[in-house]
Design a protein around this motif. Structure first.
Motif, PDB file in Angstrom:
ATOM      1  N   LEU A 143      18.731 131.730 103.279  1.00 32.05           N
ATOM      2  CA  LEU A 143      17.889 130.380 103.572  1.00 32.05           C
ATOM      3  C   LEU A 143      18.490 129.055 103.882  1.00 32.05           C
ATOM      4  N   ASP A 144      18.167 128.860 104.790  1.00 29.36           N
ATOM      5  CA  ASP A 144      18.271 127.518 105.088  1.00 29.36           C
ATOM      6  C   ASP A 144      17.714 126.297 104.112  1.00 29.36           C
ATOM      7  N   THR A 145      18.851 125.338 103.544  1.00 26.18           N
ATOM      8  CA  THR A 145      17.815 124.513 102.450  1.00 26.18           C
ATOM      9  C   THR A 145      17.768 123.661 102.840  1.00 26.18           C
ATOM     10  N   SER A 146      17.905 122.909 104.671  1.00 25.31           N
ATOM     11  CA  SER A 146      17.308 121.824 105.280  1.00 25.31           C
ATOM     12  C   SER A 146      16.086 122.031 105.566  1.00 25.31           C
ATOM     13  N   SER A 147      15.577 123.558 106.127  1.00 25.52           N
ATOM     14  CA  SER A 147      14.423 123.714 107.206  1.00 25.52           C
ATOM     15  C   SER A 147      13.680 124.718 106.075  1.00 25.52           C
ATOM     16  N   SER A 148      14.400 124.983 105.181  1.00 27.16           N
ATOM     17  CA  SER A 148      13.167 126.115 104.288  1.00 27.16           C
ATOM     18  C   SER A 148      13.272 127.520 104.853  1.00 27.16           C
ATOM     19  N   THR A 149      14.351 128.066 105.717  1.00 28.48           N
ATOM     20  CA  THR A 149      13.520 128.890 106.721  1.00 28.48           C
ATOM     21  C   THR A 149      14.873 130.306 106.316  1.00 28.48           C
ATOM     22  N   PHE A 150      14.118 131.207 106.542  1.00 28.63           N
ATOM     23  CA  PHE A 150      14.889 132.807 105.770  1.00 28.63           C
ATOM     24  C   PHE A 150      15.387 133.663 107.089  1.00 28.63           C
ATOM     25  N   PHE A 151      16.360 134.112 106.805  1.00 33.50           N
ATOM     26  CA  PHE A 151      17.144 134.751 107.637  1.00 33.50           C
ATOM     27  C   PHE A 151      17.781 136.292 106.908  1.00 33.50           C
ATOM     28  N   ASN A 152      18.295 136.858 107.464  1.00 34.50           N
ATOM     29  CA  ASN A 152      18.147 138.358 107.104  1.00 34.50           C
ATOM     30  C   ASN A 152      19.239 138.809 108.682  1.00 34.50           C
ATOM     31  N   THR A 153      19.783 139.930 107.662  1.00 33.60           N
ATOM     32  CA  THR A 153      20.896 140.242 108.784  1.00 33.60           C
ATOM     33  C   THR A 153      21.017 141.779 108.817  1.00 33.60           C
ATOM     34  N   ASN A 154      21.398 142.824 109.501  1.00 31.57           N
ATOM     35  CA  ASN A 154      21.781 143.888 109.381  1.00 31.57           C
ATOM     36  C   ASN A 154      23.223 144.638 109.147  1.00 31.57           C
ATOM     37  N   ARG A 155      23.561 145.279 109.004  1.00 33.37           N
ATOM     38  CA  ARG A 155      24.924 145.874 107.936  1.00 33.37           C
ATOM     39  C   ARG A 155      26.588 145.153 108.892  1.00 33.37           C
ATOM     40  N   ALA A 156      25.794 144.777 110.242  1.00 33.39           N
ATOM     41  CA  ALA A 156      27.083 145.005 111.274  1.00 33.39           C
ATOM     42  C   ALA A 156      27.253 142.859 110.991  1.00 33.39           C
ATOM     43  N   GLY A 157      25.737 142.138 110.900  1.00 31.33           N
ATOM     44  CA  GLY A 157      25.508 141.014 110.737  1.00 31.33           C
ATOM     45  C   GLY A 157      25.976 140.553 109.418  1.00 31.33           C
ATOM     46  N   ALA A 158      25.878 141.598 108.852  1.00 32.52           N
ATOM     47  CA  ALA A 158      26.905 141.430 107.126  1.00 32.52           C
ATOM     48  C   ALA A 158      27.963 140.820 107.392  1.00 32.52           C
ATOM     49  N   LEU A 159      28.812 142.471 108.127  1.00 32.20           N
ATOM     50  CA  LEU A 159      29.524 141.543 107.726  1.00 32.20           C
ATOM     51  C   LEU A 159      30.866 140.525 108.768  1.00 32.20           C
ATOM     52  N   LEU A 160      29.667 139.968 109.589  1.00 29.03           N
ATOM     53  CA  LEU A 160      30.283 138.859 110.384  1.00 29.03           C
ATOM     54  C   LEU A 160      29.783 137.391 109.564  1.00 29.03           C
ATOM     55  N   TRP A 161      29.122 137.494 109.028  1.00 26.86           N
ATOM     56  CA  TRP A 161      28.353 136.926 108.350  1.00 26.86           C
ATOM     57  C   TRP A 161      29.478 136.510 106.952  1.00 26.86           C
ATOM     58  N   SER A 162      29.688 137.887 106.528  1.00 30.88           N
ATOM     59  CA  SER A 162      30.910 137.199 105.084  1.00 30.88           C
ATOM     60  C   SER A 162      31.965 136.391 106.179  1.00 30.88           C
ATOM     61  N   ALA A 163      32.685 137.518 107.022  1.00 31.21           N
ATOM     62  CA  ALA A 163      34.055 136.693 107.782  1.00 31.21           C
ATOM     63  C   ALA A 163      33.694 134.795 108.447  1.00 31.21           C
ATOM     64  N   LEU A 164      32.624 134.482 108.282  1.00 36.74           N
ATOM     65  CA  LEU A 164      31.918 133.254 109.058  1.00 36.74           C
ATOM     66  C   LEU A 164      32.379 132.048 107.355  1.00 36.74           C
ATOM     67  N   SER A 165      31.390 133.195 106.711  1.00 34.21           N
ATOM     68  CA  SER A 165      31.999 132.152 105.158  1.00 34.21           C
ATOM     69  C   SER A 165      33.134 131.538 105.724  1.00 34.21           C
ATOM     70  N   ALA A 166      34.008 131.755 105.374  1.00 35.75           N
ATOM     71  CA  ALA A 166      35.654 131.520 105.630  1.00 35.75           C
ATOM     72  C   ALA A 166      36.660 131.301 107.018  1.00 35.75           C
ATOM     73  N   GLY A 167      35.622 131.485 108.062  1.00 35.83           N
ATOM     74  CA  GLY A 167      35.825 131.029 109.068  1.00 35.83           C
ATOM     75  C   GLY A 167      36.918 131.779 109.597  1.00 35.83           C
ATOM     76  N   ARG A 168      36.310 131.964 110.963  1.00 37.84           N
ATOM     77  CA  ARG A 168      37.547 133.894 111.759  1.00 37.84           C
ATOM     78  C   ARG A 168      36.950 132.535 113.662  1.00 37.84           C
ATOM     79  N   THR A 169      38.452 133.244 114.169  1.00 40.25           N
ATOM     80  CA  THR A 169      38.552 132.883 115.513  1.00 40.25           C
ATOM     81  C   THR A 169      36.868 133.881 115.830  1.00 40.25           C
ATOM     82  N   CYS A 170      36.844 133.612 117.025  1.00 36.23           N
ATOM     83  CA  CYS A 170      35.800 134.568 117.546  1.00 36.23           C
ATOM     84  C   CYS A 170      36.710 136.243 117.850  1.00 36.23           C
TER      85      CYS A 170
END
Length: 86
Positions: free
Chosen positions: A23-50
């Motif tokens: 949930l983007d709290t500034s715009s109240s927009t909801f997002f969801n991902t698939n399994r591959a997106g979840a892998l990338l999202w989790s990595a992005l939370s810590a910061g990663r290179t492409c």
């Protein structure tokens, strides 16, 4: 050396089963991902290179690096369009 990509502050998220619910709290927009997106999202939370993100997809899904990089670029493009990256 590649830049570190990360999620911006103000996005609340949880890993639920094999996806991310966010949930983007500034715009109240909801997002969801698939399994591959979840892998990338989790990595992005810590910061990663492409490259690190693509390597994670290669390791998890046994796909070639060109496909992984294309998928990472597409995923980051969606996040950028919704202003979810720092």
């Amino acid at each position: 050396m590649s830049d570190i990509v990360r999620l911006r502050d103000g996005v609340e998220w949880r890993h639920v089963e094999e996806q991310i619910l966010a949930l983007d709290t500034s715009s109240s927009t909801f997002f969801n991902t698939n399994r591959a997106g979840a892998l990338l999202w989790s990595a992005l939370s810590a910061g990663r290179t492409c490259e690190q993100l693509a390597d994670a997809l290669v390791a998890e899904y046994k796909i070639d690096s060109q496909t992984a990089r294309r998928d990472v670029d597409a995923f980051l493009g969606v996040l950028a369009r919704h202003s979810l990256l720092a």
